[in-house]
Design a protein around this motif. Structure first.
Motif, mmCIF file in Angstrom:
data_model
loop_
_atom_site.group_PDB
_atom_site.id
_atom_site.type_symbol
_atom_site.label_atom_id
_atom_site.label_comp_id
_atom_site.label_asym_id
_atom_site.label_seq_id
_atom_site.Cartn_x
_atom_site.Cartn_y
_atom_site.Cartn_z
ATOM 1 N N ALA A 82 0.697 -1.341 -0.048
ATOM 2 C CA ALA A 82 -0.129 0.086 0.020
ATOM 3 C C ALA A 82 0.933 1.324 -0.012
ATOM 4 C CB ALA A 82 -0.958 0.170 1.188
ATOM 5 N N HIS A 109 -6.875 -0.672 3.136
ATOM 6 C CA HIS A 109 -6.065 0.002 2.180
ATOM 7 C C HIS A 109 -6.750 0.090 0.904
ATOM 8 C CE1 HIS A 109 -2.430 0.325 4.772
ATOM 9 N NE2 HIS A 109 -2.250 -1.151 4.876
ATOM 10 N N GLN A 138 -7.301 -2.125 -1.259
ATOM 11 C CA GLN A 138 -6.706 -2.648 -2.058
ATOM 12 C C GLN A 138 -7.460 -3.880 -2.766
ATOM 13 O OE1 GLN A 138 -3.505 -3.347 0.641
ATOM 14 N NE2 GLN A 138 -1.859 -2.962 -0.872
ATOM 15 N N ALA A 156 -2.918 3.331 -3.209
ATOM 16 C CA ALA A 156 -3.424 1.861 -3.483
ATOM 17 C C ALA A 156 -4.960 1.744 -3.760
ATOM 18 C CB ALA A 156 -2.907 1.241 -2.428
#
Length: 296
Positions: free
Chosen positions: A58, A142, A144, A294
């Motif tokens: 990240a 994050h 992601q 990210a």
């Protein structure tokens, strides 16, 4: 071409595929370059498959992380590459009389005691083997995306259903995640097929390099063919792209494990859709991408 097309069309199709342009639509927000996927997290810079490796990815602005899932003696799913705890933890010191230190022979509580960071460097002393729940929460924190590998499914009957249950409980099987933030892969075709049958909406990947003649069968249950970079060629990638997967899109190719700029540029030239790497910053720079957040 749909995978259910008659096999006699395969040879002709492959001939066309070898001449086809490499570019094609992808289910991500980047259409110009392959996705950069942090292998076991940013594992060149933090201990693999730990939360620290997710954090490092990240920090580098990497949207996709890859991980590996095993199962403990008492049925907990944990994130670890090897079926043994020996290489990446201090299990030999903590449990010296329990060789060969297989994950399946330890409870989740026993594994939680282990140091999974000191082997990599003193800065990571005390890092733990995360549970799958802990891992996906950190990835979600994050913003992601996750390429999840079911590891050694032959050792853990039913792990596909259990993995999907954890993902569901953590909110990873909702429309937003399934549409563009999750792929489940395995070296076992049977395991990938099982995931597809249990949750057809989930995008799947097969790790390996099947013969082109076998691709129609794989296209019934997998969306990606993910080979080692040393087995790839422009012709093979183009041939994979010529087949349509179970979600009505061309099969994709994410290749592993690419850690240097020259190889990254080579496989990008083949038209791969993703590059799995321990050094995502190196690959991203080689592809001419700029660092960014990210999330996405």
């Amino acid at each position: 071409m749909h995978a259910r097309a008659v096999a006699v069309m395969t040879t002709a199709l492959v001939g066309v595929a070898l001449l086809a342009p490499a570019s094609h639509a992808r289910t991500d927000d980047s259409a110009e370059q392959p996705l950069v996927i942090a292998h076991r997290g940013a594992s060149a810079y933090a201990p693999e498959n730990t939360l620290a490796a997710v954090d490092k990815a990240a920090e580098l602005g990497i949207r996709w992380v890859e991980n590996d899932v095993q199962r403990t003696k008492d049925g907990e799913l944990v994130v670890l590459h090897d079926d043994s705890l020996r290489r990446t933890t201090d299990v030999e010191e903590v449990y010296p009389d329990r060789a060969p230190w297989k994950v399946k022979d330890f409870t989740a509580a026993e594994i939680a005691r282990l140091d999974a960071g000191s082997w990599f460097g003193s800065a990571y002393a005390g890092a733990r083997v995360p549970t799958l729940e802990q891992y996906v929460r950190r990835v979600d924190h994050h913003h992601q995306k996750l390429l999840l590998e079911i590891k050694n499914p032959q050792l853990y009957p039913g792990i596909e259903r259990e993995t999907l249950k954890v993902l569901a409980n953590e909110g990873w099987l909702d429309r937003r995640h399934v549409a563009g933030r999750l792929v489940v892969q395995s070296f076992s075709a049977d395991s990938v097929r099982t995931v597809h049958e249990l949750k057809p909406a989930v995008k799947t990947g097969f790790l390996g390099t099947p013969a082109v003649s076998d691709l129609p069968a794989y296209a019934e249950f997998t969306d990606q063919i993910n080979p080692s970079y040393g087995t790839l060629s422009l012709g093979y990638v183009s041939s994979v792209h010529a087949f349509t997967g179970p979600h009505g899109r061309p099969l994709e190719v994410s290749t592993w494990t690419v850690n240097d700029a020259d190889t990254a540029r080579l496989v990008a030239g083949y038209g791969v859709d993703g590059i799995i790497t321990n050094k995502p910053d190196v690959v991203r720079k080689a592809l001419g991408e700029e660092e960014g957040p990210a999330g996405g």
